[in-house]
Design an enzyme around this catalytic site. Structure first.
Site, PDB file in Angstrom:
ATOM      1  N   ARG A   1      67.011 -40.251  19.372  1.00 13.00           N
ATOM      2  CA  ARG A   1      66.300 -39.231  20.267  1.00 13.00           C
ATOM      3  C   ARG A   1      65.144 -39.663  21.139  1.00 13.00           C
ATOM      4  NH1 ARG A   1      62.789 -35.660  16.376  1.00 13.00           N
ATOM      5  NH2 ARG A   1      62.548 -37.588  15.491  1.00 13.00           N
TER       6      ARG A   1
ATOM      7  N   HIS B   1      77.977 -44.685  -6.642  1.00 13.60           N
ATOM      8  CA  HIS B   1      78.159 -45.958  -6.950  1.00 13.60           C
ATOM      9  C   HIS B   1      78.848 -46.388  -8.168  1.00 13.60           C
ATOM     10  CE1 HIS B   1      76.146 -46.835  -3.102  1.00 13.60           C
ATOM     11  NE2 HIS B   1      74.762 -46.534  -3.662  1.00 13.60           N
TER      12      HIS B   1
ATOM     13  N   ASP C   1      71.030 -40.700  -7.008  1.00 16.14           N
ATOM     14  CA  ASP C   1      71.117 -41.780  -5.944  1.00 16.14           C
ATOM     15  C   ASP C   1      72.016 -42.596  -6.326  1.00 16.14           C
ATOM     16  OD1 ASP C   1      69.867 -42.905  -3.784  1.00 16.14           O
ATOM     17  OD2 ASP C   1      68.803 -44.327  -5.252  1.00 16.14           O
TER      18      ASP C   1
ATOM     19  N   GLU D   1      68.027 -52.930 -10.454  1.00 18.24           N
ATOM     20  CA  GLU D   1      67.077 -53.236  -9.215  1.00 18.24           C
ATOM     21  C   GLU D   1      65.676 -53.589  -9.925  1.00 18.24           C
ATOM     22  OE1 GLU D   1      67.849 -50.769  -5.557  1.00 18.24           O
ATOM     23  OE2 GLU D   1      68.110 -49.244  -7.154  1.00 18.24           O
TER      24      GLU D   1
ATOM     25  N   LYS E   1      76.019 -41.897   1.928  1.00 16.86           N
ATOM     26  CA  LYS E   1      75.185 -40.968   1.155  1.00 16.86           C
ATOM     27  C   LYS E   1      73.981 -40.516   1.751  1.00 16.86           C
ATOM     28  CE  LYS E   1      72.583 -44.336  -1.490  1.00 16.86           C
ATOM     29  NZ  LYS E   1      72.512 -44.936  -2.818  1.00 16.86           N
TER      30      LYS E   1
ATOM     31  N   LYS F   1      82.192 -54.468  -1.239  1.00 10.57           N
ATOM     32  CA  LYS F   1      81.633 -55.821  -1.893  1.00 10.57           C
ATOM     33  C   LYS F   1      82.780 -56.660  -2.220  1.00 10.57           C
ATOM     34  CE  LYS F   1      77.158 -54.686  -3.406  1.00 10.57           C
ATOM     35  NZ  LYS F   1      76.519 -55.707  -2.674  1.00 10.57           N
TER      36      LYS F   1
ATOM     37  N   HIS G   1      78.705 -48.261   0.085  1.00  9.12           N
ATOM     38  CA  HIS G   1      78.640 -49.810   0.358  1.00  9.12           C
ATOM     39  C   HIS G   1      79.128 -50.677  -0.742  1.00  9.12           C
ATOM     40  CE1 HIS G   1      74.601 -49.395  -0.528  1.00  9.12           C
ATOM     41  NE2 HIS G   1      74.710 -50.453  -1.260  1.00  9.12           N
TER      42      HIS G   1
HETATM   43  P1  NAD Z   1      65.273 -43.751   9.990  1.00 12.92           P
HETATM   44  O1  NAD Z   1      64.226 -42.709   9.922  1.00 12.92           O
HETATM   45  O2  NAD Z   1      64.818 -45.358  10.080  1.00 12.92           O
HETATM   46  O3  NAD Z   1      66.060 -43.517  11.639  1.00 12.92           O
HETATM   47  C1  NAD Z   1      66.394 -42.290  11.858  1.00 12.92           C
HETATM   48  C2  NAD Z   1      67.129 -42.384  13.239  1.00 12.92           C
HETATM   49  O4  NAD Z   1      67.456 -40.942  13.490  1.00 12.92           O
HETATM   50  C3  NAD Z   1      66.394 -42.735  14.416  1.00 12.92           C
HETATM   51  O5  NAD Z   1      66.985 -43.488  15.093  1.00 12.92           O
HETATM   52  C4  NAD Z   1      65.876 -41.443  14.979  1.00 12.92           C
HETATM   53  O6  NAD Z   1      65.719 -41.759  16.559  1.00 12.92           O
HETATM   54  C5  NAD Z   1      67.232 -40.713  14.942  1.00 12.92           C
HETATM   55  N1  NAD Z   1      66.750 -39.207  15.076  1.00 12.92           N
HETATM   56  C6  NAD Z   1      65.899 -38.596  14.260  1.00 12.92           C
HETATM   57  N2  NAD Z   1      66.065 -37.252  14.824  1.00 12.92           N
HETATM   58  C7  NAD Z   1      67.063 -37.325  15.589  1.00 12.92           C
HETATM   59  C8  NAD Z   1      67.375 -36.244  16.486  1.00 12.92           C
HETATM   60  N3  NAD Z   1      66.855 -34.861  16.558  1.00 12.92           N
HETATM   61  N4  NAD Z   1      68.371 -36.647  17.337  1.00 12.92           N
HETATM   62  C9  NAD Z   1      68.900 -37.825  17.635  1.00 12.92           C
HETATM   63  N5  NAD Z   1      68.611 -38.824  16.811  1.00 12.92           N
HETATM   64  C10 NAD Z   1      67.622 -38.606  16.029  1.00 12.92           C
HETATM   65  O7  NAD Z   1      66.262 -43.647   9.223  1.00 12.92           O
HETATM   66  P2  NAD Z   1      67.356 -44.728   8.329  1.00 12.92           P
HETATM   67  O8  NAD Z   1      66.886 -45.296   7.230  1.00 12.92           O
HETATM   68  O9  NAD Z   1      67.961 -45.768   9.195  1.00 12.92           O
HETATM   69  O10 NAD Z   1      68.353 -43.848   7.628  1.00 12.92           O
HETATM   70  C11 NAD Z   1      69.180 -43.168   8.100  1.00 12.92           C
HETATM   71  C12 NAD Z   1      70.481 -42.653   7.193  1.00 12.92           C
HETATM   72  O11 NAD Z   1      70.937 -43.337   6.560  1.00 12.92           O
HETATM   73  C13 NAD Z   1      69.511 -41.367   6.233  1.00 12.92           C
HETATM   74  O12 NAD Z   1      70.299 -40.363   6.094  1.00 12.92           O
HETATM   75  C14 NAD Z   1      69.479 -42.399   4.868  1.00 12.92           C
HETATM   76  O13 NAD Z   1      69.242 -41.517   3.823  1.00 12.92           O
HETATM   77  C15 NAD Z   1      70.806 -43.118   5.085  1.00 12.92           C
HETATM   78  N6  NAD Z   1      70.744 -44.482   4.351  1.00 12.92           N
HETATM   79  C16 NAD Z   1      69.760 -45.366   4.818  1.00 12.92           C
HETATM   80  C17 NAD Z   1      69.873 -46.520   4.118  1.00 12.92           C
HETATM   81  C18 NAD Z   1      68.874 -47.682   4.531  1.00 12.92           C
HETATM   82  O14 NAD Z   1      69.114 -48.722   4.019  1.00 12.92           O
HETATM   83  N7  NAD Z   1      67.841 -47.553   5.543  1.00 12.92           N
HETATM   84  C19 NAD Z   1      70.766 -46.857   3.060  1.00 12.92           C
HETATM   85  C20 NAD Z   1      71.855 -45.917   2.952  1.00 12.92           C
HETATM   86  C21 NAD Z   1      71.570 -44.631   3.394  1.00 12.92           C
END
Ligand code: NAD
Length: 490
Positions: free
Chosen positions: A51, A242, A237, A218, A150, A184, A180
């Site tokens: 965004r 998993h 979760d 963890e 997820k 592994k 993920h």
């Molecule tokens: P984050 O908040 O760091 O990033 C969110 C991203 O979404 C940003 O790039 C933002 O610009 C974009 N975004 C937000 N609103 C938007 C819109 N209206 N239009 C376009 N883009 C938009 O989130 P994250 O930690 O990277 O996690 C992303 C997803 O992955 C989540 O659903 C989370 O549950 C899942 N997830 C994350 C992890 C992790 O390790 N961080 C692990 C497993 C799953």
């Protein structure tokens, strides 16, 4: 030396949420390693879509910073990083409006014949709107793939609604649901161990296996994500995805071949054979916990920000599989935050030898144990009873035959991160290690009644010591069956 790599065809990977945490910590470092290994060909493009307003140059700088932060300094010569970030492009796109979609279409134009993979690294509330806009912008071709991760729903109904939503734009064969854990190396080795060796499969059943333990421990707490975590808990979760996936791979029948649907059909059969738990059985066989405060760490309730929360940061369960292979052999699973150490493993505990020819004084003959370690040090261990070496007569001790992959293969290998394998499988079009929609729904169907009973007060959470093994009831769950957990991280 790493395993031989076969380059894939040039592709365009669009990462929605390309400026987010998951992209920086996992996706870009994984792609960088594949690029370094020569697997990502010249001409492939990685397009961040998010965004925020950002130039291509600023996005390349952002990616460089991520690589510098999350890839070991010895593994990233500057020339490699330069080559990798030259593949990066950025498009400002809003999931909830028309802004940016025409521009994204322009960038993909002229490459309609190559694989276009859309990775939704955004909050799940955006999955539906993004798919709709991909469709409306005319970006779907037979070579288009969608990657989601997820949470895939929070119960069967919402998972079904999500599947319906995705299927309005994509065929099931185009949808890659990442777990993920399945990427592994050791998890894939579980399949190799079972189906590439004649040694284990004859013993892989309730006649010879006393029980199975699956642990995903963890040491970290929920920390700043407390309020978010508190809406889900360990059951949603970790267990629904998993742990049940690991259970399926351990328990499934040999598929006729290693094709994606043959494997996923067998996993689905296991999910459908899980014994439903009544409320009385949930009280008996499900243990939930919340970590207490330690000397210098806050409690779960503090971090969740709700002193009355009944969400669990720990679960242990005894699970039955109602089929010919496993009737009578329980599967015990446990997972939790703020435990002794970070360690994930599957333990196959074989039955004791039927008769001992030795005198009582030689020591106890323990049942053999096959331990499949997922983390931290991926490897396989087989515990055997052997003679304690020395001239002092016959004494039996249990000793491990230990194969850490790093040592066992006799060469220095870097264990690839799960995302490396999974992202390349998306590009190659191999869905074997991804969950099919019906699997996700079947896992929820089994777990929904447990979640409902817990919400109504069953298996109330007990506190457990920070840095320990979980609530004492988790030890009792095994104890009362005359069994014990393998020590976490042993
Ligand atoms: P984050 O908040 O760091 O990033 C969110 C991203 O979404 C940003 O790039 C933002 O610009 C974009 N975004 C937000 N609103 C938007 C819109 N209206 N239009 C376009 N883009 C938009 O989130 P994250 O930690 O990277 O996690 C992303 C997803 O992955 C989540 O659903 C989370 O549950 C899942 N997830 C994350 C992890 C992790 O390790 N961080 C692990 C497993 C799953």
């Amino acid at each position: 030396m790493v395993a031989k790599t076969v380059p894939v065809d040039p592709f365009d990977l669009v990462v929605f949420g390309g400026t987010g945490d998951l992209a920086a910590r996992k996706l870009f470092p994984a792609l960088f390693h594949r690029y370094q290994a020569g697997q990502v060909p010249e001409g492939a493009r990685i397009i961040g879509a998010a965004r925020g307003e950002m130039t291509q140059e600023a996005f390349r700088h952002h990616t460089r910073t991520a690589i510098e932060q999350f890839v070991d300094s010895t593994d990233r010569p500057k020339a490699d990083v330069d080559g990798f970030i030259a593949m990066m492009d950025y498009v400002q796109v809003d999931a909830l409006s028309n802004a940016g979609w025409a521009e994204l279409g322009n960038r993909l134009d002229g490459h309609a014949d190559r694989v276009h993979a859309f990775y939704l690294s955004v909050a799940p509330g955006f999955f539906g709107p993004i798919c709709d806009r991909i469709r409306e912008a005319g970006l779907v071709t037979p070579a288009t793939r969608l990657v989601v991760e997820k949470p895939l729903g929070r119960d069967q109904e919402s998972a079904r609604a999500l599947n319906r939503q995705l299927s309005e734009t994509f065929e099931e064969g185009q949808i890659y649901r990442i777990d993920h854990y399945l990427g592994k190396e050791t998890v894939q080795n579980l399949m190799a161990l079972r189906f590439a060796n004649a040694l284990f499969e004859p013993l892989w059943n309730s006649h010879h296996v006393d029980h199975v333990q699956i642990t995903a421990a963890e040491s970290v707490a929920v920390g700043k994500r407390g309020a978010y975590y508190d809406r889900n808990g360990a059951m949603r979760d970790m267990v629904q995805n998993h742990l049940l996936q690991l259970l399926c791979l351990t328990a499934m029948e040999p598929p006729a071949k290693s094709s994606p649907d043959a494997v996923r059909d067998e996993k689905l059969k296991v999910l459908k054979a899980l014994k439903p738990l009544t409320v009385a059985e949930i009280e008996e066989d499900v243990v939930r916990g919340q970590y207490a405060a330690g000397s210098d760490v806050p409690s779960y309730l503090d971090e969740a920000g709700d002193p009355n929360s009944r969400t669990e940061s720990f679960v242990a369960m005894k699970i039955g599989i109602e089929n010919w292979r496993w009737a009578g052999t329980p599967f015990y699973i446990r997972t939790g935050k703020r435990l002794r150490t970070r360690a994930s493993e599957i333990v196959i505990r074989f039955k004791d030898a039927p008769h001992s020819i030795f005198d009582a004084g030689v020591g106890k003959l323990l049942g053999n144990e096959l331990v499949i370690r997922l983390q931290p040090d991926e490897g396989i261990q087989l515990r055997l009873n052997i003679k304690d070496p020395g001239p002092g007569g016959m004494r039996i001790v249990s000793a491990p035959l230990d194969m850490s992959f790093a040592e066992g293969l006799g060469r220095s290998i870097r264990m690839p991160d799960a995302y490396e394998r999974l992202l390349m499988d998306v590009v190659r079009g191999d869905q074997t290690l991804f969950m099919r929609g019906d699997e996700v729904e079947a896992a929820w169907a089994w777990i929904d009644p447990i979640l409902e009973a817990c919400a109504e007060g069953a298996a109330a959470p007990h506190t457990y010591e920070a840095g320990g093994d979980g609530p004492s009831d988790s030890l009792m769950l095994m104890h009362r069956d005359g069994r014990r957990w393998r020590e976490i991280g042993a």
